[in-house]
Design an enzyme around this catalytic site. Structure first.
Site, PDB file in Angstrom:
ATOM      1  N   GLU A 249       3.977  -6.175  28.815  1.00 37.68           N
ATOM      2  CA  GLU A 249       3.746  -6.235  27.364  1.00 37.68           C
ATOM      3  C   GLU A 249       5.030  -6.717  26.697  1.00 37.68           C
ATOM      4  OE1 GLU A 249       3.783  -2.290  25.758  1.00 37.68           O
ATOM      5  OE2 GLU A 249       2.598  -2.831  23.997  1.00 37.68           O
TER       6      GLU A 249
ATOM      7  N   ASN B 144      -0.280  -7.490  18.858  1.00 42.33           N
ATOM      8  CA  ASN B 144       0.365  -7.278  20.161  1.00 42.33           C
ATOM      9  C   ASN B 144      -0.590  -7.910  21.162  1.00 42.33           C
ATOM     10  OD1 ASN B 144       1.513  -6.340  22.505  1.00 42.33           O
ATOM     11  ND2 ASN B 144       1.889  -4.263  21.731  1.00 42.33           N
TER      12      ASN B 144
ATOM     13  N   ASN C   2       5.147  -0.995  28.036  1.00 41.77           N
ATOM     14  CA  ASN C   2       6.493  -0.494  27.713  1.00 41.77           C
ATOM     15  C   ASN C   2       6.299   0.985  27.419  1.00 41.77           C
ATOM     16  OD1 ASN C   2       8.673  -2.911  26.621  1.00 41.77           O
ATOM     17  ND2 ASN C   2       6.562  -3.517  26.919  1.00 41.77           N
TER      18      ASN C   2
ATOM     19  N   GLU D   2       4.010   0.636  16.167  1.00 46.48           N
ATOM     20  CA  GLU D   2       3.026  -0.420  16.408  1.00 46.48           C
ATOM     21  C   GLU D   2       1.966  -0.498  15.303  1.00 46.48           C
ATOM     22  OE1 GLU D   2       2.909   0.299  21.145  1.00 46.48           O
ATOM     23  OE2 GLU D   2       1.807  -1.430  20.417  1.00 46.48           O
TER      24      GLU D   2
ATOM     25  N   LYS E  69      -4.215  -6.289  21.539  1.00 44.24           N
ATOM     26  CA  LYS E  69      -4.218  -4.855  21.834  1.00 44.24           C
ATOM     27  C   LYS E  69      -5.068  -4.070  20.835  1.00 44.24           C
ATOM     28  CE  LYS E  69      -0.849  -1.137  22.768  1.00 44.24           C
ATOM     29  NZ  LYS E  69       0.631  -0.896  22.879  1.00 44.24           N
TER      30      LYS E  69
ATOM     31  N   CYS F  58      -0.798  -1.770  27.632  1.00 48.76           N
ATOM     32  CA  CYS F  58      -0.102  -0.509  27.505  1.00 48.76           C
ATOM     33  C   CYS F  58      -0.974   0.694  27.161  1.00 48.76           C
ATOM     34  CB  CYS F  58       1.044  -0.658  26.516  1.00 48.76           C
ATOM     35  SG  CYS F  58       2.301   0.583  26.799  1.00 48.76           S
TER      36      CYS F  58
HETATM   37  N1  ING Z   1       3.633   2.732  24.748  1.00 48.52           N
HETATM   38  C1  ING Z   1       3.270   4.018  25.208  1.00 48.52           C
HETATM   39  C2  ING Z   1       2.090   4.024  26.162  1.00 48.52           C
HETATM   40  O1  ING Z   1       0.935   4.239  25.809  1.00 48.52           O
HETATM   41  C3  ING Z   1       2.765   6.363  24.679  1.00 48.52           C
HETATM   42  C4  ING Z   1       3.068   4.999  24.092  1.00 48.52           C
HETATM   43  C5  ING Z   1       3.594   6.951  25.632  1.00 48.52           C
HETATM   44  C6  ING Z   1       1.624   7.015  24.289  1.00 48.52           C
HETATM   45  C7  ING Z   1       3.292   8.200  26.196  1.00 48.52           C
HETATM   46  C8  ING Z   1       1.299   8.254  24.828  1.00 48.52           C
HETATM   47  C9  ING Z   1       2.125   8.860  25.766  1.00 48.52           C
HETATM   48  O2  ING Z   1       2.383   3.897  27.356  1.00 48.52           O
HETATM   49  C10 ING Z   1       2.869   1.689  24.269  1.00 48.52           C
HETATM   50  N2  ING Z   1       3.547   0.563  23.947  1.00 48.52           N
HETATM   51  O3  ING Z   1       1.659   1.762  24.104  1.00 48.52           O
END
Ligand code: ING
Length: 312
Positions: free
Chosen positions: A48, A108, A194, A143, A124, A169
């Site tokens: 991503e 995204n 990410n 985001e 996304k 992601c």
């Molecule tokens: N990043 C993270 C993901 O879904 C996240 C945000 C992290 C959400 C951990 C929930 C728990 O992997 C992106 N860019 O979506």
């Protein structure tokens, strides 16, 4: 009927510093494509936002400053050097990037591209985090402020005799993502990500970040009889420590290859596309075993009376 296989690679990236010139980033991505091709890969997946730092990790108020991170003329103006390498090595690639449309909409986005141009585009759908800065958080996840919700659905495209879909992601944490691709016959889901090690608003999951990354993708692969290629941007990027764990996951749910670093790393595996067919003929024979007519309004929003914060 001769077996359908293809050799695929997840191209994991280490950090992309804010100061990194675009030509240096592209040189890295081209070199990694050649490394994958040298290992026999004909299909590669980048993370991503693979062209820039993950800028939703910090607040940017000035719109012109924000727009510096977005591509206006993808693919030829953004990834031409990668396209040339793809043409040279007969490779198709999937890559994530920030997109601004001629009308000024921000997404995204991820696209399938080969040496001739763009084959498919996905924007996304599941945008995590917030639209506004969270003052107490050690890093931001903006985001919802920097991207619109994807409006291209979940396209599936024929690539090298495989039916390929894309997600980005946070999409990988939602079962609907894989099921919508599977209902269109997708055999490979490309998922760049990410993912910070620490989640500011739910620290109790910090010890589980790696586990829940693979859990999400393995479950999605198994329950939908598809291959999942997950490609991370990893390492400490602009102060935020991100997980690696890039992996190639089979319809059995098994991780057949994975990254062991948090830097640039090419993860290669031969994909047996007919494994999808075998699982879909037996365990996950949607026609014979699945009963959508009994599932009720599963796609509806949850009842507002539930004690959970509900969007809608
Ligand atoms: N990043 C993270 C993901 O879904 C996240 C945000 C992290 C959400 C951990 C929930 C728990 O992997 C992106 N860019 O979506």
């Amino acid at each position: 009927m001769n077996q359908r296989t293809l050799t695929a690679a997840a191209i994991q990236l280490g950090p992309i510093p804010l100061s990194a010139p675009r030509n240096e980033v592209l040189d890295r991505l081209v070199a990694l494509l050649h490394t994958a091709a040298d290992a026999g890969a004909t299909f590669v997946v980048y993370p991503e936002l693979a062209l820039t730092s993950f800028f939703p990790h910090w607040r940017i108020d000035d719109r012109n400053e924000l727009l510096q991170f977005y591509e206006t003329d993808f693919p030829h103006g953004s990834v031409a050097p990668i396209m040339r390498a793809a043409a040279q090595r007969a490779v198709t690639f999937e890559i994530g990037y920030a997109e601004v449309t001629p009308e000024g909409q921000l997404f995204n986005t991820a696209s399938l591209v080969d040496g001739t141009g763009e084959l498919a585009r996905y924007r996304k759908v599941h945008l995590p985090g917030f639209a506004d800065e969270q003052p107490e958080a050690q890093h931001q996840l903006l985001e919802k402020g920097y991207f619109g919700v994807g409006n291209l659905g979940f396209p599936v495209t024929e690539v090298q005799r495989a039916r390929v879909g894309m997600a980005i992601c946070n999409d990988r944490r939602w079962p609907e993502t894989y099921r919508l691709l599977a209902l269109q016959g997708a055999e490979i889901a490309c998922i760049g990500y990410n993912t910070p090690v620490a989640t500011p608003h739910l620290p109790e999951i910090d010890r589980l970040t790696h586990f829940q990354n693979h859990l999400s993708m393995q479950a999605g692969a198994y329950q939908n009889s598809m291959w999942v290629i997950g490609a991370a941007k990893a390492g400490v990027e602009e102060g935020v420590d991100q997980i690696g764990g890039s992996a190639i996951i089979a319809p059995s749910g098994e991780i057949v290859a994975q990254a062991h670093s948090v830097e640039d790393e090419v993860v290669v595996a031969e994909i047996d596309l007919d494994m999808c067919t075998r699982y879909r003929a037996e365990v996950f024979n949607f026609l014979h075993h699945r009963r959508p007519e009994l599932y009720g309004p599963i796609s509806a929003a949850m009842d507002p009376a539930w004690p959970y914060p509900m969007a809608r």
